[in-house]
Design a protein around this motif. Structure first.
Motif, short mmCIF file in Angstrom:
data_model
loop_
_atom_site.label_atom_id
_atom_site.label_comp_id
_atom_site.label_asym_id
_atom_site.label_seq_id
_atom_site.Cartn_x
_atom_site.Cartn_y
_atom_site.Cartn_z
N ALA A 38 0.86 -1.20 0.00
CA ALA A 38 0.00 0.00 0.00
C ALA A 38 0.89 1.24 0.00
O ALA A 38 0.61 2.22 -0.71
N GLY A 39 1.99 1.18 0.76
CA GLY A 39 2.95 2.30 0.77
C GLY A 39 3.55 2.53 -0.62
O GLY A 39 3.72 3.67 -1.06
N ALA A 40 3.83 1.42 -1.31
CA ALA A 40 4.41 1.54 -2.67
C ALA A 40 3.39 2.17 -3.62
O ALA A 40 3.74 2.99 -4.48
N ALA A 242 -1.45 -5.07 -4.46
CA ALA A 242 -0.69 -5.84 -5.46
C ALA A 242 -1.32 -5.65 -6.84
O ALA A 242 -0.63 -5.39 -7.84
N VAL A 243 -2.66 -5.74 -6.91
CA VAL A 243 -3.34 -5.57 -8.21
C VAL A 243 -3.15 -4.13 -8.70
O VAL A 243 -2.92 -3.88 -9.89
N THR A 244 -3.24 -3.17 -7.77
CA THR A 244 -3.07 -1.77 -8.16
C THR A 244 -1.68 -1.53 -8.74
O THR A 244 -1.53 -0.83 -9.75
N LEU A 245 -0.65 -2.12 -8.13
CA LEU A 245 0.72 -1.92 -8.64
C LEU A 245 0.84 -2.51 -10.05
O LEU A 245 1.44 -1.89 -10.94
N ALA A 246 0.24 -3.69 -10.27
CA ALA A 246 0.29 -4.29 -11.60
C ALA A 246 -0.48 -3.42 -12.60
O ALA A 246 -0.07 -3.25 -13.76
N ALA A 247 -1.61 -2.84 -12.15
CA ALA A 247 -2.40 -1.95 -13.04
C ALA A 247 -1.58 -0.69 -13.37
O ALA A 247 -1.62 -0.21 -14.51
N LEU A 248 -0.85 -0.18 -12.39
CA LEU A 248 -0.02 1.02 -12.65
C LEU A 248 1.09 0.68 -13.65
O LEU A 248 1.41 1.50 -14.52
#
Ligand SMILES: Cc1ncc(COP(=O)(O)O)c(C=O)c1O
Length: 373
Positions: A38-40, A242-248
């Protein structure tokens, strides 16, 4: 009924794209409560919007984020129990979640009509409306319709002039979200351009306010286990991060896909001056929703006629929130523009994988159906 062109067919990051982040979760053994992923997410969003990471907080979804932001803002504006209802102004032309959040924050909604060109509230129109509010207004929630850009500086000025808190519902505005002192809340729902299934985030240049929102999505806790404020549980889990980072990671390609869809619709409707896309669609911001309007009300049976020809549609905001069964009792201004839009506005298919030729075919079917052919 299986439609050839459903109105939405979200495509989120694949399991392979998410896997490296899931392995980080295994290693970290940290699953929620503002964990490292979440921090990332917060750090990457901060970089994207050109702000400090302390100016961003992830949330479990935009409804929770709006609720917490309103709770945080209302707390900053101290009121006496004898002051009566604390009114929160919001547009009638929005998704019902905006209203749910106002109520969850303990505020009394008052519905305003929207500006006919931008489909949203303007600071001037809200200021003009203040004398009509039955009780004391404490906050306003302007809404960015379907991701349309907004000017936070003008709302910050409004907030300074009037003393009202502003919480921007920028649920769909990831691409061109503006950041100011007043918080803006974004959604990462599966139907949004940047999608994590469920999720969201709030931004503000006021770090104290972001910390207050973090308190409001974490049981009122901040650094210890003492509830310091009215609160909810609205934290983003590490799995959604994790999904948000992959989406970014995939955002540049995703943005191109939505730009191409909007461009094809503009091409498809270019010759038909009776049909209008929401101004700016495909021009200067990416949206996962294609909304059309026209001068005359849509004919009865229009949605069904399109469905019979394989084209899915959705009245994304129905008749506006004043028409929601649960919420008809709330005070409101007269709503001519909202009513006008509700009768003329409809969402067309928009999803990754929809090709230019298919969009031109959809535009032709829409035109033919309107002409009664
Ligand atoms: C204008 C608006 N506000 C709020 C929300 C709620 O977002 P979430 O699903 O992340 O709670 C939505 C979702 O579509 C929306 O369109």
């Amino acid at each position: 009924m299986m439609l050839r062109f459903p109105v939405a067919r979200p495509r989120l990051p694949t399991a392979d794209a998410i896997l490296p982040y899931l392995r980080q979760i295994d290693e970290n053994q940290y699953y929620s409560n503002f964990g490292p992923l979440a921090g990332a997410v917060e750090a990457r969003l901060a970089e994207r919007y050109g702000i400090d990471a302390a100016c961003v907080t992830t949330v479990s979804n935009a409804t929770a984020g709006l609720t917490a932001a309103l709770q945080a803002e209302a707390r900053a504006r101290k009121r006496n129990v004898n002051d009566g209802a604390a009114y929160c102004l919001l547009p009638a032309w929005t998704f019902v979640a905006t209203l749910h959040a106002v109520l969850a924050a303990g505020l009394e909604p008052y519905l305003l009509d929207v500006d006919e060109d931008s489909w949203s509230l303007t600071p001037q129109a809200v200021e003009n409306a203040l004398s009509r509010i039955p009780g004391e207004p404490v906050a306003v929630v302007p809404v960015s319709p379907f991701g349309r850009p907004y000017d936070m500086a003008s709302w910050d000025d409004f907030s300074r002039r009037t003393g009202l808190a502003v919480v921007m519902d920028s649920a769909a505005a990831f691409d061109k979200g503006d950041v100011g002192l007043s918080p803006a809340v974004f959604s990462l729902h599966a139907t949004k351009v940047l999608a994590a299934g469920e999720g969201g985030f709030a931004v503000s240049t006021d770090v104290d306010l972001i910390n207050e929102i973090r308190k409001c999505i974490n049981f009122g806790f901040f650094g210890d286990r003492v509830a310091q404020s009215r609160a909810i549980n609205g934290k983003m889990s590490e799995y959604h991060a994790a999904v948000t980072l992959a989406a970014l990671d995939a955002w540049p390609q995703t943005r191109r896909i939505f730009d191409d869809i909007a461009a094809a619709y503009r091409e498809g409707f270019a010759a038909d001056n009776r049909i209008r896309l929401l101004p700016g669609t495909g021009d200067d911001y990416a949206s996962s929703t294609i909304m059309i309007t026209r001068e005359d009300p849509l004919p009865p049976g229009f949605d069904e006629a399109l469905a019979a020809r394989g084209v899915g549609t959705r009245r994304w905001w129905g008749g506006g929130i004043a028409k929601q069964v649960a919420y008809r009792r709330f005070s409101s201004d007269l709503l001519p523009v909202t009513d006008w839009l509700a009768q003329r506005c409809i969402g067309l298919p928009c999803y990754p994988g929809l090709e230019r030729d298919e969009i031109l075919e959809i535009a032709a079917i829409v035109g033919d159906t309107l002409r009664g052919r």
